[in-house]
Design a protein around this motif. Structure first.
Motif, PDB file in Angstrom:
ATOM      1  N   PHE A 123       0.825  -1.204   0.000  1.00  0.00           N
ATOM      2  CA  PHE A 123       0.000   0.000   0.000  1.00  0.00           C
ATOM      3  C   PHE A 123       0.862   1.259   0.000  1.00  0.00           C
ATOM      4  O   PHE A 123       0.525   2.258  -0.647  1.00  0.00           O
ATOM      5  N   SER A 124       1.977   1.216   0.737  1.00  0.00           N
ATOM      6  CA  SER A 124       2.895   2.352   0.740  1.00  0.00           C
ATOM      7  C   SER A 124       3.427   2.618  -0.654  1.00  0.00           C
ATOM      8  O   SER A 124       3.533   3.765  -1.101  1.00  0.00           O
ATOM      9  N   SER A 125       3.777   1.545  -1.354  1.00  0.00           N
ATOM     10  CA  SER A 125       4.268   1.679  -2.718  1.00  0.00           C
ATOM     11  C   SER A 125       3.199   2.277  -3.623  1.00  0.00           C
ATOM     12  O   SER A 125       3.483   3.178  -4.431  1.00  0.00           O
ATOM     13  N   ALA A 126       1.966   1.794  -3.484  1.00  0.00           N
ATOM     14  CA  ALA A 126       0.875   2.296  -4.320  1.00  0.00           C
ATOM     15  C   ALA A 126       0.575   3.766  -4.022  1.00  0.00           C
ATOM     16  O   ALA A 126       0.369   4.572  -4.938  1.00  0.00           O
ATOM     17  N   VAL A 127       0.561   4.123  -2.750  1.00  0.00           N
ATOM     18  CA  VAL A 127       0.306   5.516  -2.379  1.00  0.00           C
ATOM     19  C   VAL A 127       1.455   6.412  -2.847  1.00  0.00           C
ATOM     20  O   VAL A 127       1.231   7.530  -3.336  1.00  0.00           O
ATOM     21  N   GLY A 171      11.543   6.381 -14.422  1.00  0.00           N
ATOM     22  CA  GLY A 171      12.239   5.906 -13.225  1.00  0.00           C
ATOM     23  C   GLY A 171      11.352   5.941 -12.005  1.00  0.00           C
ATOM     24  O   GLY A 171      11.419   5.053 -11.136  1.00  0.00           O
ATOM     25  N   LEU A 172      10.501   6.944 -11.924  1.00  0.00           N
ATOM     26  CA  LEU A 172       9.582   7.087 -10.801  1.00  0.00           C
ATOM     27  C   LEU A 172       8.658   5.882 -10.694  1.00  0.00           C
ATOM     28  O   LEU A 172       8.549   5.243  -9.640  1.00  0.00           O
ATOM     29  N   ILE A 173       8.013   5.546 -11.793  1.00  0.00           N
ATOM     30  CA  ILE A 173       7.046   4.445 -11.786  1.00  0.00           C
ATOM     31  C   ILE A 173       7.739   3.111 -11.525  1.00  0.00           C
ATOM     32  O   ILE A 173       7.281   2.295 -10.707  1.00  0.00           O
ATOM     33  N   VAL A 215       6.954   0.875  -8.153  1.00  0.00           N
ATOM     34  CA  VAL A 215       6.341  -0.445  -8.319  1.00  0.00           C
ATOM     35  C   VAL A 215       7.224  -1.549  -7.755  1.00  0.00           C
ATOM     36  O   VAL A 215       6.747  -2.503  -7.132  1.00  0.00           O
ATOM     37  N   VAL A 216       8.522  -1.417  -7.927  1.00  0.00           N
ATOM     38  CA  VAL A 216       9.455  -2.471  -7.522  1.00  0.00           C
ATOM     39  C   VAL A 216       9.815  -2.381  -6.041  1.00  0.00           C
ATOM     40  O   VAL A 216       9.869  -3.390  -5.329  1.00  0.00           O
ATOM     41  N   SER A 217      10.069  -1.173  -5.532  1.00  0.00           N
ATOM     42  CA  SER A 217      10.700  -1.021  -4.224  1.00  0.00           C
ATOM     43  C   SER A 217       9.825  -1.435  -3.058  1.00  0.00           C
ATOM     44  O   SER A 217      10.294  -2.100  -2.123  1.00  0.00           O
ATOM     45  N   GLY A 218       8.533  -1.045  -3.065  1.00  0.00           N
ATOM     46  CA  GLY A 218       7.672  -1.378  -1.932  1.00  0.00           C
ATOM     47  C   GLY A 218       7.514  -2.878  -1.721  1.00  0.00           C
ATOM     48  O   GLY A 218       7.817  -3.392  -0.637  1.00  0.00           O
TER      49      GLY A 218
END
Length: 427
Positions: free
Chosen positions: A163-167, A293-295, A299-302
């Protein structure tokens, strides 16, 4: 009616492991979609107004002292944001009734914040603009605090990285899209402010209608006391050092990033020597350059941090990456270096936003006061964004130019990186 599996079915040895697998709560997808949409429109306003619409409006009203005037207006708005975010969060923690704890504050903050944005665009003098923007900051932060509390309120701990990644993705896509769209209103500023005001109101209304909050009973415990309420905003660094370090790390990195980002129009205009029209044309292109790079990193990091059970290495690496990005326009004053900065900063900030919110939820001092404590932490996010133009104006005026601004930003984000390391409750 069901029967027990036989023969070819899974062995009894495997059954307990499957039974123990965490399940997703009902309505999670709808909650996630609504949360992302509401966050995106709020952050679209945050991206559109300070960096583009407000900067252009102040430059039109006071062209000779635009940097100083923008700094003063931003500092006043920052003070309102600093107070509103944790107060709204704390009051929502103690709200009860048929509409729940968060929904009434979100609805009120969105409506009044949206109308205040419309009022900013109607201003033709610095006093009107300053008062209207301060009100907009107060009400929008009154929306942001209970909105942020939705994650610890309504998601299980093992899903918070996701959820953190999505937010985080919604935040940065919102900021990027807001900045790009706002540039189209550079010659119709009143309409631009109105568009983003309406978007905030509509986005919040849709979230609340599709994700109805259950009724909230009156909070248990001692009766409400204003003195205890106000003193509760102080979180002792000695008793809660992890919370204090997390606050400091976020504050420094966000301040360093937005010192340059909030002054992007003036950087292009005054530092690179471009015309205002050319600078306004480049703003959306730079925003779009950040997106790949943002997306990818959001998507990957969280989910990656969820799998490895670690947060700090991701936050530290993202902070150092931001410092490297800021070195590029400092070393080479050109449009190309600004685009290189945008690409690298997008990836770094994407990783940061994807993981940092999950880290924050793990250092809250009191779970029962989640919205208030998240509101205090949100000061470290909202206040630097609002304060950055004032800090930038001071640095530019005192040190004689934009090179000093880049150096200051680099130092701030590096200090933010090292502030994360002493946190002990989170790996």
């Amino acid at each position: 009616m069901t029967t027990a599996p036989t023969g070819s079915g899974p062995s009894p040895v495997n059954a307990p492991a499957r039974a123990a697998r965490p399940t997703r709560p009902p309505g999670e997808r709808r909650l996630l979609g609504g949360l992302m949409a509401n966050t995106a429109v709020l952050y679209a306003a945050y991206g559109a107004v300070p960096a583009v619409l407000l900067a252009n409006l102040v430059a039109d009203v006071d062209p000779d002292s635009k940097s100083t005037s923008l700094g003063i207006i931003s500092a006043i708005g920052a003070f309102g944001a600093m107070l509103a975010n944790p107060i709204a969060g704390a009051l929502s923690d103690r709200t009860h009734g048929r509409f729940g704890r968060r929904a009434p504050w979100m609805a009120g903050g969105a409506l009044l914040g949206g109308l205040s944005l419309v009022a900013v665009g109607a201003g033709n003098n610095l006093l009107w603009i300053g008062v209207a923007w301060t009100l907009a900051q107060i009400f929008l932060n009154g929306l942001q605090a209970p909105l942020t509390a939705v994650v610890p309120d309504r998601t299980p701990a093992h899903r918070r990285g996701f959820f953190s990644s999505a937010v985080g993705l919604a935040q940065m896509v919102g900021v990027t899209a807001g900045t790009a769209v706002a540039a189209a209103f550079a010659h119709a500023l009143g309409l631009g402010f109105a568009v983003f005001g309406v978007l905030v109101i509509a986005g919040t209304a849709v979230f609340l209608l599709l994700n109805r909050e259950p009724a909230a009973a009156a909070p248990a415990g001692e009766a409400f006391r204003w003195k205890a309420f106000l003193t509760g905003f102080w979180v002792s660094p000695r008793r809660h050092p992890d919370f204090a370090w997390a606050f400091l790390g976020r504050f420094l990195l966000v301040l360093g990033y937005y010192c340059v980002s909030a002054y992007q129009l003036y950087v292009l205009d005054d530092y690179l020597g471009l015309t205002r029209d050319r600078a306004n044309d480049l703003v959306p292109l730079l925003s779009l350059a950040m997106l790949p790079g943002l997306i990818v990193m959001i998507v990957v990091s969280g989910p990656w941090s969820d799998r490895v059970g670690r947060r700090k290495p991701f936050v530290f690496a993202a902070s150092i990456g931001m410092a490297v990005a800021l070195v590029l326009p400092l070393a080479l004053r050109s449009e190309a270096s600004m685009f290189a900065y945008a690409v690298l900063a997008g990836g770094a900030f994407g990783m940061y936003m994807a993981v940092d919110t999950a880290l924050m939820t793990q250092v809250l001092p009191r779970p029962d006061d989640a919205a208030k404590d998240m509101g205090v932490l949100n000061i470290a996010n909202a206040l630097p964004q609002a304060l950055a133009p004032a800090v930038a104006a001071g640095v530019i005026g005192a040190a004689g130019g934009y090179r000093a601004l880049f150096v200051t930003a680099i130092v701030l984000v590096i200090l933010g990186a090292f502030s994360i390391l002493p946190i002990r409750a989170v790996r």
